[in-house]
Scaffold this motif. Structure first.
Motif, PDB file in Angstrom:
ATOM      1  N   TRP A  10     -10.136  35.978 -27.794  1.00 47.74           N
ATOM      2  CA  TRP A  10     -10.327  34.581 -27.408  1.00 47.74           C
ATOM      3  C   TRP A  10      -9.286  33.674 -28.070  1.00 47.74           C
ATOM      4  O   TRP A  10      -8.653  32.843 -27.412  1.00 47.74           O
ATOM      5  CB  TRP A  10     -11.735  34.138 -27.759  1.00 47.74           C
ATOM      6  CG  TRP A  10     -11.956  32.666 -27.775  1.00 47.74           C
ATOM      7  CD1 TRP A  10     -12.340  31.896 -28.838  1.00 47.74           C
ATOM      8  CD2 TRP A  10     -11.814  31.756 -26.673  1.00 47.74           C
ATOM      9  NE1 TRP A  10     -12.438  30.584 -28.475  1.00 47.74           N
ATOM     10  CE2 TRP A  10     -12.113  30.466 -27.148  1.00 47.74           C
ATOM     11  CE3 TRP A  10     -11.443  31.916 -25.335  1.00 47.74           C
ATOM     12  CZ2 TRP A  10     -12.074  29.345 -26.334  1.00 47.74           C
ATOM     13  CZ3 TRP A  10     -11.393  30.787 -24.513  1.00 47.74           C
ATOM     14  CH2 TRP A  10     -11.712  29.527 -25.015  1.00 47.74           C
ATOM     15  N   ALA A  36      -8.137  35.264 -19.651  1.00 52.04           N
ATOM     16  CA  ALA A  36      -8.566  35.538 -21.021  1.00 52.04           C
ATOM     17  C   ALA A  36      -9.101  36.946 -21.244  1.00 52.04           C
ATOM     18  O   ALA A  36      -9.064  37.456 -22.359  1.00 52.04           O
ATOM     19  CB  ALA A  36      -9.632  34.518 -21.428  1.00 52.04           C
ATOM     20  N   ILE A  38     -12.198  37.888 -21.383  1.00 53.70           N
ATOM     21  CA  ILE A  38     -13.274  37.817 -22.366  1.00 53.70           C
ATOM     22  C   ILE A  38     -14.656  37.964 -21.750  1.00 53.70           C
ATOM     23  O   ILE A  38     -15.651  37.960 -22.470  1.00 53.70           O
ATOM     24  CB  ILE A  38     -13.221  36.475 -23.129  1.00 53.70           C
ATOM     25  CG1 ILE A  38     -13.261  35.304 -22.138  1.00 53.70           C
ATOM     26  CG2 ILE A  38     -11.988  36.404 -24.019  1.00 53.70           C
ATOM     27  CD1 ILE A  38     -13.437  33.964 -22.779  1.00 53.70           C
ATOM     28  N   LEU A  47     -19.365  37.168 -28.006  1.00 50.94           N
ATOM     29  CA  LEU A  47     -18.645  35.906 -28.073  1.00 50.94           C
ATOM     30  C   LEU A  47     -19.583  34.802 -27.620  1.00 50.94           C
ATOM     31  O   LEU A  47     -20.186  34.890 -26.543  1.00 50.94           O
ATOM     32  CB  LEU A  47     -17.404  35.953 -27.163  1.00 50.94           C
ATOM     33  CG  LEU A  47     -16.513  34.713 -27.145  1.00 50.94           C
ATOM     34  CD1 LEU A  47     -15.949  34.442 -28.532  1.00 50.94           C
ATOM     35  CD2 LEU A  47     -15.376  34.894 -26.143  1.00 50.94           C
ATOM     36  N   MET A  52     -16.803  29.010 -27.964  1.00 46.36           N
ATOM     37  CA  MET A  52     -15.740  28.768 -27.000  1.00 46.36           C
ATOM     38  C   MET A  52     -15.612  27.286 -26.684  1.00 46.36           C
ATOM     39  O   MET A  52     -14.509  26.731 -26.638  1.00 46.36           O
ATOM     40  CB  MET A  52     -16.006  29.553 -25.710  1.00 46.36           C
ATOM     41  CG  MET A  52     -15.769  31.033 -25.804  1.00 46.36           C
ATOM     42  SD  MET A  52     -16.065  31.820 -24.196  1.00 46.36           S
ATOM     43  CE  MET A  52     -14.847  30.996 -23.167  1.00 46.36           C
TER      44      MET A  52
END
Length: 257
Positions: A10, A36, A38, A47, A52
């Motif tokens: 990230w 990304a 992710i 995550l 974020m």
């Protein structure tokens, strides 16, 4: 696969010179150079979307990429929809769309699943999905348009296949995306994609398609996303033979304006 790896991925994307600053220009590319990667970390809780949000806000947030900002918010929209429409995985949110008449062509569905539609970008995406459990966002849109609009096969079939194969499969997000592709969602898509033209836009140099459709690798880029337009001598010199018994299939559907 860990929280440490998730944060590293990230923050590499978010850092100056990383993908975040290029996202608006590069997000459409099939080679995923500007995304990304992710989503699996988000899906399995490695995550935090709150992390974020705050870190992206500190890096410029919506002023750097309004699309990436919105896509983070869309996750919550998907969960809100699932809360209010718990059967959305296989029942239209817009109930009157239950009367939609879909094709029951199992051979076409199987060709789509296996990456044998005759449209190289779509086939590359479906093969990547099967091999890796992942596919870039805009390629996901192209294969969804292929299934629902061009083959007229129910979005439910697409939702089930993606849920079965995606490493980042999320019931709410996957169902919301497929509902919208099938026009029965709250945010039904108001666009379409021609699979050959999408290939030329998303994979202009052909690297992505050549990786996942190696039987087309020797075709000139001019014909890579529409091999049916190549002269016979070009096909022959490239080692490509279209149709039954050949190296690459004919298109499942040809009448596309």
């Amino acid at each position: 696969i860990s929280e440490t790896a998730a944060l590293a991925t990230w923050r590499r994307f978010l850092a100056p010179g990383g993908g975040f600053a290029q996202y608006e220009k590069a997000r459409n590319l099939a080679n995923a150079s500007g995304v990304a990667r992710i989503s699996p970390y988000l899906r399995f809780g490695m995550l935090s979307p709150r992390t974020m949000y705050w870190e992206m806000k500190a890096a410029g947030g919506r002023h750097v990429s309004i699309t990436f900002w919105r896509r983070l918010v869309w996750r919550d929209l998907a969960y809100w929809q699932l809360q209010h429409f718990p059967l959305m995985q296989d029942r239209p949110i817009r109930a009157h769309y239950a009367g939609q008449v879909w094709s029951s062509d199992r051979a076409a569905l199987d060709g789509w699943r296996r990456g044998q539609t005759g449209y190289p970008l779509v086939d590359a995406g479906m093969r990547e999905l099967w091999a890796t459990g992942w596919m870039p966002q805009n390629v996901r849109m192209a294969v969804a348009v292929m299934l629902c609009e061009l083959l007229n096969i129910s979005w439910v079939e697409g939702e089930r296949w993606f849920h079965h194969t995606l490493v980042d499969a999320d019931l709410a997000i996957n169902a919301m995306m497929w509902q919208n592709a099938g026009k029965s969602g709250l945010d039904q898509w108001n666009f379409t994609m021609h699979p050959a033209r999408a290939g030329k836009t998303q994979d202009p140099g052909g690297e992505y398609t050549r990786r996942w459709c190696p039987e087309l690798a020797r075709l000139p880029t001019k014909y890579l996303h529409s091999p049916w337009e190549a002269p016979e001598e070009v096909l022959r010199s490239s080692g490509v033979r279209l149709g039954p018994g050949g190296s690459y299939p004919h298109r499942l559907v040809k009448d596309i304006s």
